[in-house]
Design a protein around this motif. Sequence first.
Motif, short mmCIF file in Angstrom:
data_model
loop_
_atom_site.label_atom_id
_atom_site.label_comp_id
_atom_site.label_asym_id
_atom_site.label_seq_id
_atom_site.Cartn_x
_atom_site.Cartn_y
_atom_site.Cartn_z
N HIS A 245 0.55 -1.39 0.00
CA HIS A 245 -0.67 0.00 -0.06
C HIS A 245 0.44 1.21 0.26
N ASP A 246 1.98 0.77 0.68
CA ASP A 246 2.57 1.71 0.03
C ASP A 246 4.01 2.30 -0.83
N LEU A 247 4.11 3.26 -2.07
CA LEU A 247 5.68 2.80 -3.04
C LEU A 247 6.33 4.57 -2.54
N LYS A 248 7.65 4.11 -2.87
CA LYS A 248 7.97 5.05 -3.25
C LYS A 248 9.42 4.71 -4.33
N ILE A 249 9.33 5.79 -5.26
CA ILE A 249 9.35 5.63 -7.01
C ILE A 249 10.48 6.67 -7.44
N SER A 250 11.46 5.69 -8.03
CA SER A 250 12.43 6.69 -8.80
C SER A 250 12.07 7.21 -9.88
N ARG A 251 12.84 8.55 -10.32
CA ARG A 251 13.02 8.59 -11.14
C ARG A 251 11.98 8.24 -12.80
N SER A 252 13.28 7.37 -12.84
CA SER A 252 12.85 6.61 -14.17
C SER A 252 14.24 5.16 -14.57
N ILE A 253 13.83 4.73 -15.36
CA ILE A 253 14.69 3.17 -15.74
C ILE A 253 15.27 3.82 -17.18
N ASN A 254 16.70 3.82 -17.72
CA ASN A 254 16.76 4.30 -18.10
C ASN A 254 16.39 4.99 -18.88
N GLY A 255 16.82 6.25 -18.65
CA GLY A 255 15.55 7.45 -19.12
C GLY A 255 14.11 6.70 -19.25
N TYR A 256 13.48 5.94 -19.55
CA TYR A 256 11.90 6.31 -19.16
C TYR A 256 11.27 6.30 -18.28
N PRO A 257 10.13 7.32 -18.27
CA PRO A 257 9.62 7.15 -16.94
C PRO A 257 9.21 5.99 -16.24
N LEU A 258 9.29 5.18 -15.06
CA LEU A 258 8.94 4.39 -14.59
C LEU A 258 7.19 4.30 -14.02
N PRO A 259 6.43 3.72 -14.93
CA PRO A 259 5.07 3.61 -14.20
C PRO A 259 4.50 2.95 -12.62
N GLY A 260 4.05 4.50 -12.27
CA GLY A 260 4.13 3.24 -11.04
C GLY A 260 3.14 3.99 -9.77
N GLY A 261 1.98 4.38 -9.36
CA GLY A 261 1.18 4.20 -8.71
C GLY A 261 0.11 3.82 -7.98
N GLY A 262 -1.19 4.12 -7.25
CA GLY A 262 -2.09 3.41 -6.76
C GLY A 262 -3.45 3.10 -7.80
N PHE A 263 -3.89 1.98 -7.39
CA PHE A 263 -5.46 1.14 -7.44
C PHE A 263 -6.06 1.29 -6.17
#
Length: 818
Positions: A245-263
């Motif tokens: 239920h908790d996420l801290k997510i970095s900016r990107s992986i190899n320059g492509y923004p990493l999708p992340g969020g909640g549902f």
Amino acid sequence: MPPYNLLLSLLFTSAGLVNAADRHPQEDYDVLQYINPLIGSANGGNVFPGASLPYGMAKAVADTDSGSNQGGFAHEGGNVTGFSSMHDSGTGGSPSLGNFPLFPYAKCAGDDVNGCVYPKNQRKLRYKPDSVQAHPGYFGIELASGVQVDMTTAHHTSLFRFKFPEDASNSPLILLDLTDLSNSRQDNATISVDAETGRMTGDARFAPSFGSGSYVLHFCADFQSPAALRDSGIFVNSRASADVHDLKISRSINGYPLPGGGFIRFQPGEDNTVLARVGVSFMSTQQACAHAESEIPKFDFDTTHQTAVDKWTEKMRPIRVSRNNIDASILTNFYSGIYRTMINPQNYTGENPLWQSSEPYFDSFYCLWDSFRSQIPFLTIFDPSSVTQMVRSLIDTQRHLGWLPDCRMSLCKGYTQGGSNADNVLADVYLKGLKDGIDWEAGYAAVQKDAEEEPYDWSSEGRGGLRSWKDLHYIPVEDFDYEGFGTMTRSISRTLEYSYNDFVIAQMARGLNKTADAERYERRSRYWQNLFKKDQTSFWQGKDTGFTGFFQPKYLNGTWGYQDPLACSNIDNSGSVCSLQNTAGETFESSIWEYQFFVPHDMQSLINLLNGPEAFTTRLDYLHNQNITYIGNEPAFLTVFQYHYAGRPAKSTSRVRTYIPDFFSPTPAGLPGNDDSGAMGSFVAMAMMGLFPNPGQDVYLLTVPFFESVSIVSPLTGKTATVKTANWAEFNTPNVTGDAVGGNGFIQSATLDGVEYTKNWIGHDFFTEGRELVLVLGKEEGVWGTKKEDLPPSLGEIGGFGFGGGNERRWESMVGMS
Ligand SMILES: *[C@@H]1O[C@H](CO)[C@@H](O)[C@H](O)[C@H]1NC(C)=O
Ligand SMILES: *[C@@H]1O[C@H](CO)[C@@H](O)[C@H](O)[C@H]1NC(C)=O
Ligand SMILES: *[C@@H]1O[C@H](CO)[C@@H](O)[C@H](O)[C@H]1NC(C)=O
Ligand SMILES: *[C@@H]1O[C@H](CO)[C@@H](O)[C@H](O)[C@H]1NC(C)=O
Ligand SMILES: *[C@@H]1O[C@H](CO)[C@@H](O)[C@H](O)[C@H]1NC(C)=O
Ligand SMILES: *[C@@H]1O[C@H](CO)[C@@H](O)[C@H](O)[C@H]1NC(C)=O
Ligand SMILES: *[C@H]1O[C@@H](CO)[C@H](O)[C@@H](O)[C@@H]1NC(C)=O
């Protein structure tokens, strides 16, 4: 502020309006029926067509992935990537904001949360083109998946309603993505999903769309449905889990923004409509939640929508035009233009984490280079209390950040396009007499700083090359400037714009009894003449255009440089670059041909240099007739009306009609360029009223309005100003297909409050004193407004070229050089 607000509410609720109505009974009707927010939402208009309050921070719309999605939704057949709550309108630059989009699924494949698609690029969907509905405070759309999404907003909160196709096996899932339209997310973004309630809170840092730095935005999303909550969790890239239920997510992986969020997911049931309430704040998630709870406490869609409708109705109240003998499309063009002037700037008062202040804070001045020309002047007439707050905000920003903004979005400094345009805004508002709480001494100090001190980074504030400005009296091409840094281009347009900036500062100085300053800045406001090269010709495709005398770049040593006067004009297809690139030309976003008319304060000196009013008129005609000007960008605005200065106001009227409605029509693809936060909207509105400002001066240029009459109640005084045409019907018979298009005929004579009026311009007291201007129309150009004494004011004197008198004043030596 209380006394002023009190005064305003009195005016609107009782005495003021009643008195005004007694004097000038005006037809009242619901104007919201004539507002189409979709105008400019395709073909590069970049308009935000979604739900918003006037100057609202929450702006809800479906985001698409097509070419001109700067405002979120572009009505041009792209795919919907999500539904987000923050937007700008009409801007160039990268797509702005669009943070924390939601996306709905009726159910996930295999009834498994991993059967839903999370990444933006993969989940995006077509929409049903004829399902799109946009009205003030409302936007609705149906996705190809059959999900109907309606949305409305309060000031900091959006409310989305997701209706799913009827199917008992639905188990709706809504995801929230920690992203924005430009995929600009920086460092660590967070989301927490409350397993009990499904509330999602979090934040992320993003980049502004046309500026430097970054901003952090917080959100608080709550969900409500007749169906019970089933589960919730987070997703990363394409995988989701209800166990986390908790996420801290970095900016990107190899320059492509990493999708992340909640549902969040709901139980299957008969009615599983889901309401999603999203509060946003630049301060904290707590503040985002507090906004949401106080602004939309009960998730009541209809009440929230009705409140928005009421606010827009109230805002639109000062102005009514006659509906006699006019096609509804003309009314839509007009009122929609007005509506767009109040989407941006945005009121972020209480939402500014950068400094502590009790002053208002407005943002999304995007950019003042666009909005000084007619948008803020329009609002000064129509919504002065808001303009007062905007100006206080600009001054407060200078107080805390050192410089007046030139462009500002998302709490960041935007890029400067040329002059220090806040000077024009402040001077215009000062001259038009707005006072309430504005510290004009501080305002003057702020504009004077622009004129005197060079910032280290003049790509985002102030002016560059001030040493040359003061010593050489022009901005040289390839200037030697080691005191501040910015792109060393645009030396011609900057020279012209700095001249104008200095003129408007001089006007403020006069008003504040700073006579020595006024003289100094008036002197400097003539420096534009130093780049006028008398013998410069202009050839097009090997053929002489027949005109001699144009601005040209000049080096530090006084030697002329060269730029083709048609380079970067609308007809130049050679790939010339005239934006902010370090290889750009000496004129910003336009040609020398167009900039040759940008001397708004000293038109008579310009007319003299261009060999008198007749030659000037021929040249201005050539600019328009040969399509050299590009009406889709702001430098063109004033050129439509500058015939007034040559004693030919009828030609300005004709010119308006060539552009409206052909180039500004009430359709999604109807704008000729970026709306630029409502700048184009204000151009349409003021041109159709028949009163166009020369901003920074107490001057409105008069042309034939598109309506039989126009009434504007001054919110400051409660008095009603009216423009009436005496014999409208004679000249506005329906066209061949039966449409009444308006704007026909030419002014033959006029009266102001019953007294003959021959000047082709009028001052701001027309509005505040509630005067009545009656125009008598005729079929052909008349003599009205053509004489020397009828012309608008100008710094330089009228020459001896055909206005019947005056001293011929020829340019002989370098202006300002002794
Ligand atoms: C939209 O998505 C559909 C598939 O759903 C795809 O065929 C189409 O090319 C997409 N359109 C755009 C403009 O990306
Ligand atoms: C992001 O989070 C990681 C892990 O906690 C930390 O090492 C890093 O310094 C953070 N980055 C920023 C810019 O805050
Ligand atoms: C801006 O927001 C502040 C705080 O919510 C409010 O007091 C003010 O009236 C708003 N101004 C306008 C022009 O709406
Ligand atoms: C400027 O001087 C005039 C004449 O002395 C005076 O009426 C006016 O109030 C002064 N204005 C300001 C802003 O000080
Ligand atoms: C002035 O400077 C320009 C640019 O460096 C150069 O081309 C030109 O020859 C110089 N003129 C004189 C008279 O030195
Ligand atoms: C200017 O453009 C219009 C259409 O935008 C076209 O009809 C006209 O022929 C053009 N004129 C010239 C001189 O190119
Ligand atoms: C009236 O004229 C016809 C034919 O020229 C045009 O097609 C219409 O668009 C026009 N009506 C309006 C409202 O401009």
